[in-house]
Design an enzyme around this catalytic site. Structure first.
Site, mmCIF file in Angstrom:
data_model
loop_
_atom_site.group_PDB
_atom_site.id
_atom_site.type_symbol
_atom_site.label_atom_id
_atom_site.label_comp_id
_atom_site.label_asym_id
_atom_site.label_seq_id
_atom_site.Cartn_x
_atom_site.Cartn_y
_atom_site.Cartn_z
ATOM 1 N N SER A 84 0.786 -1.239 0.000
ATOM 2 C CA SER A 84 0.000 0.000 0.000
ATOM 3 C C SER A 84 0.815 1.283 0.000
ATOM 4 O O SER A 84 0.243 2.367 -0.113
ATOM 5 C CB SER A 84 -0.968 0.009 1.185
ATOM 6 O OG SER A 84 -2.095 -0.790 0.907
ATOM 7 N N LYS A 87 0.172 3.753 -2.756
ATOM 8 C CA LYS A 87 -0.810 4.831 -2.664
ATOM 9 C C LYS A 87 -0.154 6.203 -2.544
ATOM 10 O O LYS A 87 -0.803 7.228 -2.791
ATOM 11 C CB LYS A 87 -1.749 4.590 -1.475
ATOM 12 C CG LYS A 87 -2.653 3.369 -1.620
ATOM 13 C CD LYS A 87 -3.599 3.239 -0.436
ATOM 14 C CE LYS A 87 -4.564 2.076 -0.576
ATOM 15 N NZ LYS A 87 -3.934 0.767 -0.336
ATOM 16 N N SER A 332 -5.980 3.467 4.451
ATOM 17 C CA SER A 332 -5.431 2.705 3.326
ATOM 18 C C SER A 332 -6.537 2.051 2.505
ATOM 19 O O SER A 332 -6.551 0.843 2.273
ATOM 20 C CB SER A 332 -4.445 1.639 3.828
ATOM 21 O OG SER A 332 -3.599 1.209 2.780
#
Length: 493
Positions: A84, A87, A332
């Protein structure tokens, strides 16, 4: 995107092949440190000797936030799956491409006229990507229609999701993940169950009822797009809670199994729907019924495109992107990332697809001077195990965004170590809870099976801010404790 960036991208894109290209560089173990960072270098090297790091594939970079000067590297050019922390690029590209004040729109329209309380035509619910649409917003739509005198619709209820393409799942989604909220399908018309905005999912709750009976099951919001198969049982107090909720892959069947002891709260699970458009329509029809609006016997609930002559009856705009960044990055949220990718593709290339959106992300990376040959991404959330990036490049991104006019919204969206408020601490709420890291480390987490990462900023004891990126994969055991030691050591410098 600024004009100079457009020019740079157009020139550089000539030599690029696609966003999926990745050129590996030779791995090396290089450590650089200015004299004033010799102590930090020694301490991090000691931490890197931990067996959990030695058994993992690791890439680490630390640099000054003020100048970008690298003060520590460990296999900085090694390509590692970022999870993640991908991102970080998605969020930056979205803020630059869409703007911090960008909003998503959802509209109710019709090409028909209202006569004596009857809408003589179809009722269209047109989605344009809003991942924050809730049941109460659909209730407001229904209330507005009722206020305008509509009591009955003699046409169809039509869901318009044509703002994006028809591909629902990003590349790399595993079958084992598909039933859950973090791998929900992406549609331009979708619905979230609560203000965490996990679009395309329903909260399924199973609680003990009467001893010997099945559990009591509720869906939030109430919807018929999921079929509950309840094989669970309520058992006496003191028994082990073995309740489990999942959805059979590729079907609408939500399977509830196990025992629910009396006196316990049961189990709650966020389950993805198979068809977000049908989900939004189903709940909207319920909202209409609750406001006394009915349909003719021959009316159907279908998917289609809104005709050009249709007129808006009511609409809603989402929160600003600068506000959406909070639940997106703090929690997230994978669906937010993938929606933003498709939205960027739609706005820039008039194509709401992953191909177009990832191209925008690549072009943004090019425009700020990142080496896109050292990035590989086939989604925007980091769910794919095929994504790769080096710690050097990820830390360079974190340095370069510091000069952006929207940076204050970007940094505010990142989790703050040890903060008990989940929309402040986010995924770091229960990590780095002691000084000096607590409150001084602001970073994005990443986690997949055998993959752990942390990338962000640490304020040191001397008041300096250092950027750090720690990427690990092929972990035999979790590297989170070691990664947190690195972050703590940097904050303690």
């Amino acid at each position: 995107m600024r004009s100079w960036r457009k020019l740079l991208v157009s020139v550089l894109s000539i030599v690029m092949i696609s966003s999926s290209v990745f050129i590996s560089t030779s791995e090396y173990n290089s450590v650089e440190a200015a004299t004033s960072y010799s102590s930090l270098k020694s301490k991090i090297n000691s931490i890197m000797a931990d067996s959990r790091m030695k058994n993992a594939s690791t890439s680490v970079t630390v640099r000054k936030a003020s100048t970008g000067e690298v003060v520590y590297e460990y296999y900085a050019d090694k390509a590692v799956t970022p999870a993640s922390t991908m991102k970080l690029l998605t969020g930056a590209a979205a803020l630059e491409t869409l703007g911090e004040n960008y909003r998503f729109t959802t509209t109710v329209l019709s090409e028909g006229k209202v006569e004596k309380g009857i809408l003589k035509g179809n009722l269209y619910l047109r989605g344009q990507g809003d991942p924050t649409l809730l049941k109460n917003h659909l209730d407001s739509f229904a209330a507005s229609l009722a206020k305008n005198g509509i009591k009955k619709v003699n046409g169809n209820l039509v869901g318009d999701d044509t703002w994006y393409d028809k591909v629902r799942l990003s590349a790399g989604i595993l079958a084992e993940d598909e039933p859950y909220y973090y791998a929900a399908p992406i549609s331009a018309l979708t619905l979230s169950p609560n203000e965490d905005y996990d679009a395309g999912s329903v909260i399924v709750t199973a609680r003990p009822s009467k001893n010997g009976s099945s559990t009591s099951v509720t869906l939030t919001p109430a919807t018929s797009v999921l079929q509950v198969v309840n094989n669970s049982k309520t058992v006496p107090k003191g028994y082990k809670n073995t309740l489990k909720i999942t959805r059979k892959v590729g079907t609408k069947k939500v399977i509830i199994s196990g025992n629910a002891p009396l006196g316990t709260s049961g189990v709650k699970e966020w389950i993805s729907v198979t068809d977000p458009t049908a989900y939004a329509l189903d709940v909207f029809k319920k909202s209409l019924a609750e406001k006394g609006i009915t349909f003719s016997p021959g009316s159907k609930v279908v998917r289609g495109k809104t005709p050009e002559n249709a007129k808006a009856l009511t609409s809603r705009k989402s929160m600003y992107l600068k506000n959406l960044m909070i639940p997106f990055m703090k929690l997230s949220n994978n669906t937010h990332a993938e929606v933003l990718a498709k939205e960027m593709g739609k706005v820039v290339h008039n194509e709401g697809s992953w191909k177009a959106g990832l191209l925008v992300m690549q072009d943004y990376a090019l425009s700020i001077g990142l080496d896109v040959t050292k990035w590989k991404f086939e989604d925007a959330s980091g769910m794919s195990y095929s994504n790769k990036v080096t710690s050097r490049e990820l830390s360079e991104l974190l340095y370069l965004v510091g000069s952006e006019p929207w940076y204050k919204y970007y940094i505010k969206s990142l989790p703050i170590a040890g903060s008990p408020d989940r929309l402040v601490g986010g995924t770091l709420k229960n990590r780095l809870k002691a000084a000096p890291a607590k409150g001084n480390v602001t970073a994005k987490t990443g986690s997949l099976n055998n993959i752990k990462s942390l990338a962000g900023y640490a304020k040191t004891k001397s008041g300096e801010t250092l950027i750090f990126t720690v990427l690990t994969e092929k972990n035999r055991s979790s590297t989170i404790p070691v990664i947190d030691r690195i972050a703590t050591t940097i904050a303690n410098n």
